[in-house]
Design an enzyme around this catalytic site. Structure first.
Site, mmCIF file in Angstrom:
data_model
loop_
_atom_site.group_PDB
_atom_site.id
_atom_site.type_symbol
_atom_site.label_atom_id
_atom_site.label_comp_id
_atom_site.label_asym_id
_atom_site.label_seq_id
_atom_site.Cartn_x
_atom_site.Cartn_y
_atom_site.Cartn_z
ATOM 1 C CG ASN A 46 -9.133 5.525 5.996
ATOM 2 O OD1 ASN A 46 -8.188 6.140 6.479
ATOM 3 N ND2 ASN A 46 -9.988 4.838 6.727
ATOM 4 C CG HIS A 48 -2.320 0.360 1.010
ATOM 5 N ND1 HIS A 48 -2.925 0.381 -0.227
ATOM 6 C CD2 HIS A 48 -3.296 0.741 1.889
ATOM 7 C CE1 HIS A 48 -4.196 0.738 -0.098
ATOM 8 N NE2 HIS A 48 -4.435 0.979 1.173
#
Length: 190
Positions: free
Chosen positions: A71, A24
């Protein structure tokens, strides 16, 4: 030519040492390499991002790594855009992409978020019309959860190719800035 804001190049990742080698965090890895090319160090910025201003590919550039979690990337990116007065046409976001094979690269403008929470946050804040450097990480093996997969470090096999791949992603960012999307796509989307 009218003065426009600098290029804003945002590498996505999660802050903190425990995430450093995660799939990620490939956006952070590319941003770090671009910082080496600029010849500077990231510094804390009021936008909740690490920022480095300089020149890259003959252009003014602001490299950024949001220090919110993935996020919540939209908040820092909007703050950076507003602070530096850069338009969406000069925003490049570097992120991991599940639906592309590992070490494969795709460049595009706009589109959906494909379940990527960082893109979802940025798109919610800015709309979808920004440039993307999509760094392929492939799909999780077997029945592994996507969240577990993206928060795992690259495998030892993948790590052998990782420096080359990060370098190629950084080259693609420079090509986007110098040559525009179509020409950069013809070189890197092969």
């Amino acid at each position: 030519m009218s003065e426009q804001g600098p290029w804003l190049v945002v590498g996505l990742g999660n802050p903190g040492g425990q995430y450093e080698g995660n799939r990620h965090n490939i956006g952070f890895m590319v941003a770090d390499l671009l910082a080496e090319r600029v010849g500077g160090k990231f510094k804390a910025h009021k936008s909740r991002a690490q920022v480095l201003e300089g020149r890259l590919a003959g252009e003014r550039v602001v490299l950024a790594k949001p220090m919110s979690f993935m996020n919540l990337s939209g908040g820092p990116v909007v703050a950076l855009r507003d602070f530096y007065k850069s338009g969406a046409d000069r925003l490049i976001v570097i992120h991991d992409e599940l639906d592309i094979d590992y070490a494969t690269l795709r460049l595009k403008r706009g589109g959906g978020d494909n379940g990527h929470n960082g893109l979802k946050s940025i798109t919610k804040s800015l709309g979808p019309e920004y440039l993307r450097v999509r760094a392929g990480i492939g799909r999780p093996p077997g029945r592994m959860e996507v969240a577990d997969f993206v928060l795992r470090d690259f495998s030892s096999t993948e790590r052998k190719e990782l420096p080359w791949f990060v370098d190629r992603c950084a080259d693609a960012v420079e090509a986007l800035m110098q040559e525009g999307l179509e020409r950069a796509q013809s070189t890197y989307n092969g």
